[in-house]
Design a protein around this motif. Structure first.
Motif, PDB file in Angstrom:
ATOM      1  N   PHE A   1      -2.475  10.516  29.173  1.00  0.00           N
ATOM      2  CA  PHE A   1      -3.900   9.992  29.417  1.00  0.00           C
ATOM      3  C   PHE A   1      -4.446   9.569  28.068  1.00  0.00           C
ATOM      4  CE2 PHE A   1      -8.594  10.580  29.342  1.00  0.00           C
ATOM      5  CZ  PHE A   1      -9.028   9.746  30.161  1.00  0.00           C
ATOM      6  N   GLY A   2      -5.089   8.598  27.710  1.00  0.00           N
ATOM      7  CA  GLY A   2      -5.682   7.732  26.985  1.00  0.00           C
ATOM      8  C   GLY A   2      -4.830   7.666  25.626  1.00  0.00           C
ATOM      9  N   SER A   3      -3.504   7.807  25.760  1.00  0.00           N
ATOM     10  CA  SER A   3      -2.793   7.613  24.679  1.00  0.00           C
ATOM     11  C   SER A   3      -2.867   6.069  24.051  1.00  0.00           C
ATOM     12  CB  SER A   3      -1.078   7.627  25.170  1.00  0.00           C
ATOM     13  OG  SER A   3      -0.806   6.894  25.922  1.00  0.00           O
ATOM     14  N   GLU A   4      -2.958   4.718  24.821  1.00  0.00           N
ATOM     15  CA  GLU A   4      -3.059   3.573  24.425  1.00  0.00           C
ATOM     16  C   GLU A   4      -4.250   3.300  23.729  1.00  0.00           C
ATOM     17  OE1 GLU A   4      -2.676   0.420  27.037  1.00  0.00           O
ATOM     18  OE2 GLU A   4      -0.797   1.694  28.374  1.00  0.00           O
ATOM     19  N   GLN A   5      -5.500   3.999  24.189  1.00  0.00           N
ATOM     20  CA  GLN A   5      -6.791   3.981  23.487  1.00  0.00           C
ATOM     21  C   GLN A   5      -6.739   4.734  22.012  1.00  0.00           C
ATOM     22  OE1 GLN A   5     -10.274   5.186  25.524  1.00  0.00           O
ATOM     23  NE2 GLN A   5     -11.404   4.422  23.746  1.00  0.00           N
ATOM     24  N   LEU A   6      -5.708   5.595  21.908  1.00  0.00           N
ATOM     25  CA  LEU A   6      -5.627   6.554  20.566  1.00  0.00           C
ATOM     26  C   LEU A   6      -4.922   5.654  19.721  1.00  0.00           C
ATOM     27  CD1 LEU A   6      -5.117  10.352  21.745  1.00  0.00           C
ATOM     28  CD2 LEU A   6      -7.354   9.269  20.781  1.00  0.00           C
ATOM     29  N   ILE A   7      -3.882   4.783  20.272  1.00  0.00           N
ATOM     30  CA  ILE A   7      -3.070   4.065  19.427  1.00  0.00           C
ATOM     31  C   ILE A   7      -4.018   3.154  18.639  1.00  0.00           C
ATOM     32  CG2 ILE A   7      -1.335   2.008  19.258  1.00  0.00           C
ATOM     33  CD1 ILE A   7       0.066   3.780  21.607  1.00  0.00           C
ATOM     34  N   LYS A   8      -4.940   2.298  19.674  1.00  0.00           N
ATOM     35  CA  LYS A   8      -5.942   1.414  19.266  1.00  0.00           C
ATOM     36  C   LYS A   8      -6.826   1.746  18.067  1.00  0.00           C
ATOM     37  CE  LYS A   8     -10.292  -0.770  20.944  1.00  0.00           C
ATOM     38  NZ  LYS A   8     -10.471  -1.690  19.982  1.00  0.00           N
ATOM     39  N   ILE A   9      -7.215   3.063  18.365  1.00  0.00           N
ATOM     40  CA  ILE A   9      -8.452   3.788  17.422  1.00  0.00           C
ATOM     41  C   ILE A   9      -7.555   4.217  16.030  1.00  0.00           C
ATOM     42  CG2 ILE A   9      -9.499   5.828  17.175  1.00  0.00           C
ATOM     43  CD1 ILE A   9     -10.054   5.773  20.145  1.00  0.00           C
ATOM     44  N   GLY A  10      -6.307   4.602  16.241  1.00  0.00           N
ATOM     45  CA  GLY A  10      -5.583   5.077  14.879  1.00  0.00           C
ATOM     46  C   GLY A  10      -5.444   4.062  14.110  1.00  0.00           C
ATOM     47  N   LEU A  11      -5.016   2.770  14.759  1.00  0.00           N
ATOM     48  CA  LEU A  11      -4.768   1.615  13.984  1.00  0.00           C
ATOM     49  C   LEU A  11      -5.968   1.106  13.191  1.00  0.00           C
ATOM     50  CD1 LEU A  11      -2.155  -0.565  16.190  1.00  0.00           C
ATOM     51  CD2 LEU A  11      -1.674   0.291  14.041  1.00  0.00           C
ATOM     52  N   GLU A  12      -7.213   0.943  13.901  1.00  0.00           N
ATOM     53  CA  GLU A  12      -8.118   0.649  13.563  1.00  0.00           C
ATOM     54  C   GLU A  12      -8.785   1.574  12.184  1.00  0.00           C
ATOM     55  OE1 GLU A  12      -9.780  -1.626  17.496  1.00  0.00           O
ATOM     56  OE2 GLU A  12     -10.664   0.563  16.895  1.00  0.00           O
ATOM     57  N   LYS A  13      -8.618   2.804  12.387  1.00  0.00           N
ATOM     58  CA  LYS A  13      -8.907   4.043  11.598  1.00  0.00           C
ATOM     59  C   LYS A  13      -8.029   3.747  10.249  1.00  0.00           C
ATOM     60  CE  LYS A  13      -9.535   8.739  11.197  1.00  0.00           C
ATOM     61  NZ  LYS A  13      -9.273  10.059  11.782  1.00  0.00           N
ATOM     62  N   LEU A  14      -6.879   3.422  10.350  1.00  0.00           N
ATOM     63  CA  LEU A  14      -5.991   3.194   9.186  1.00  0.00           C
ATOM     64  C   LEU A  14      -6.522   1.892   8.458  1.00  0.00           C
ATOM     65  CD1 LEU A  14      -3.205   3.861   7.620  1.00  0.00           C
ATOM     66  CD2 LEU A  14      -2.108   2.384   9.081  1.00  0.00           C
ATOM     67  N   LEU A  15      -6.773   0.774   9.042  1.00  0.00           N
ATOM     68  CA  LEU A  15      -7.255  -0.314   8.448  1.00  0.00           C
ATOM     69  C   LEU A  15      -8.577  -0.099   7.433  1.00  0.00           C
ATOM     70  CD1 LEU A  15      -6.722  -2.914  11.429  1.00  0.00           C
ATOM     71  CD2 LEU A  15      -5.142  -2.615   9.263  1.00  0.00           C
TER      72      LEU A  15
ATOM     73  N   LEU B   1      -1.147   7.409  10.568  1.00  0.00           N
ATOM     74  CA  LEU B   1       0.178   6.583  11.017  1.00  0.00           C
ATOM     75  C   LEU B   1       1.074   7.344  11.920  1.00  0.00           C
ATOM     76  CD1 LEU B   1       1.249   3.836  11.226  1.00  0.00           C
ATOM     77  CD2 LEU B   1       2.425   4.439   9.073  1.00  0.00           C
ATOM     78  N   SER B   2       1.093   8.589  11.471  1.00  0.00           N
ATOM     79  CA  SER B   2       2.000   9.348  12.232  1.00  0.00           C
ATOM     80  C   SER B   2       1.522   9.774  13.485  1.00  0.00           C
ATOM     81  CB  SER B   2       2.112  10.798  11.379  1.00  0.00           C
ATOM     82  OG  SER B   2       2.904  11.779  12.158  1.00  0.00           O
ATOM     83  N   GLU B   3       0.133   9.949  13.719  1.00  0.00           N
ATOM     84  CA  GLU B   3      -0.548  10.171  14.909  1.00  0.00           C
ATOM     85  C   GLU B   3      -0.478   8.898  15.912  1.00  0.00           C
ATOM     86  OE1 GLU B   3      -4.495  11.137  14.523  1.00  0.00           O
ATOM     87  OE2 GLU B   3      -4.044  13.177  13.650  1.00  0.00           O
TER      88      GLU B   3
ATOM     89  N   PHE C   1       0.837  -1.296  -0.033  1.00  0.00           N
ATOM     90  CA  PHE C   1       0.067  -0.101   0.035  1.00  0.00           C
ATOM     91  C   PHE C   1       0.815   1.179  -0.197  1.00  0.00           C
ATOM     92  CE2 PHE C   1      -2.266  -3.524   1.998  1.00  0.00           C
ATOM     93  CZ  PHE C   1      -3.691  -3.226   1.528  1.00  0.00           C
ATOM     94  N   SER C   2       0.616   2.052  -1.134  1.00  0.00           N
ATOM     95  CA  SER C   2       1.181   3.434  -0.996  1.00  0.00           C
ATOM     96  C   SER C   2       0.149   4.320  -0.056  1.00  0.00           C
ATOM     97  CB  SER C   2       1.572   3.949  -2.305  1.00  0.00           C
ATOM     98  OG  SER C   2       2.578   2.918  -2.932  1.00  0.00           O
ATOM     99  N   LEU C   3       0.840   4.962   0.798  1.00  0.00           N
ATOM    100  CA  LEU C   3      -0.331   5.620   1.712  1.00  0.00           C
ATOM    101  C   LEU C   3      -0.435   6.999   1.198  1.00  0.00           C
ATOM    102  CD1 LEU C   3       0.814   4.850   5.413  1.00  0.00           C
ATOM    103  CD2 LEU C   3      -0.806   3.570   3.874  1.00  0.00           C
ATOM    104  N   THR C   4      -1.726   7.401   1.310  1.00  0.00           N
ATOM    105  CA  THR C   4      -2.030   8.775   0.929  1.00  0.00           C
ATOM    106  C   THR C   4      -1.744   9.767   2.066  1.00  0.00           C
ATOM    107  OG1 THR C   4      -4.421   8.764   1.958  1.00  0.00           O
ATOM    108  CG2 THR C   4      -4.238   7.983  -0.242  1.00  0.00           C
ATOM    109  N   ASN C   5      -1.782  10.954   1.998  1.00  0.00           N
ATOM    110  CA  ASN C   5      -1.265  11.796   2.750  1.00  0.00           C
ATOM    111  C   ASN C   5      -2.324  11.720   4.194  1.00  0.00           C
ATOM    112  OD1 ASN C   5       0.637  13.158   1.622  1.00  0.00           O
ATOM    113  ND2 ASN C   5      -0.645  14.874   0.473  1.00  0.00           N
TER     114      ASN C   5
END
Length: 190
Positions: free
Chosen positions: A149-163, A116-118, A106-110
């Motif tokens: 605070f909440g950083s682990e949840q933001l990682i989870k949400i971010g990965l799911e959002k990327l997928l 992914l950067s987040e 996959f060539s990622l869009t901006n």
């Protein structure tokens, strides 16, 4: 009176991380390979790399991402005698939709790079991780004291959002664009 509840559907659930790395590799780097029972994503942040997975070679350049499905042997080496940087995140996800990510670059869009950067920024604030520190086969995460605070949840949400974003983009590109009514009328008149 009881008000009915609406249960939200979840296409992906990522609730366990295995590893989280940002590696800067030298120009002569060779990783002999591994296989494991979880998913792993490899994103080339800088440079280029040759990845062997799914019984073939992949050439990845800056901005490319490849997923390794569970129990697939994969190895990595530099290309053209140049250094490269890679983000590796390993996780468990049992969604049937994960099959979409097998054997594709996959060539990622901006937009996707920003997601992914987040995730990477949250991970760097959350986990004790050194850049290129531990051996690649060490998949142990340690929380930082005083993680935000909440950083682990933001990682989870971010990965799911990327997928979700990657699948949406693929299927949106496969759908022919509908002509606007004016363009369609002009086409029909011709």
């Amino acid at each position: 009176m009881r008000i009915p509840e609406f249960i939200l559907q979840e296409a992906f659930i990522v609730n366990k991380l295995i590893s989280f790395y940002y590696h800067e590799f030298p120009k002569d780097f060779v990783f002999p390979g591994e296989e494991h029972d979880f998913w792993e994503l490899g994103y080339i942040d800088k440079g280029e790399a040759n990845i062997f997975a799914y019984d073939r070679n992949f050439y990845l350049k800056q901005g490319d991402l490849l997923f390794y499905k569970p129990n697939v042997y994969h190895s990595m080496r530099t290309m053209n005698n140049s250094a490269f940087n890679v983000v590796n995140i390993s996780f468990y996800c049992t969604s049937e939709h994960m099959a979409f990510f097998e054997d594709k670059i996959f060539s990622l869009t901006n937009h996707e790079r920003n997601i992914l950067s987040e995730v990477v920024n949250e991970g760097l604030h959350t986990f004790k991780t050194s850049i290129g520190g531990l051996p690649l086969t060490n998949h142990t995460l340690y929380r930082k004291d005083g993680a935000i605070f909440g950083s682990e949840q933001l990682i989870k949400i971010g990965l799911e959002k990327l997928l979700i974003s990657l699948i949406r983009r693929f299927f949106m590109l496969e759908t022919p664009e509908k002509l606007s009514s004016t363009v369609r009328e002009n086409h029909e008149m011709e």
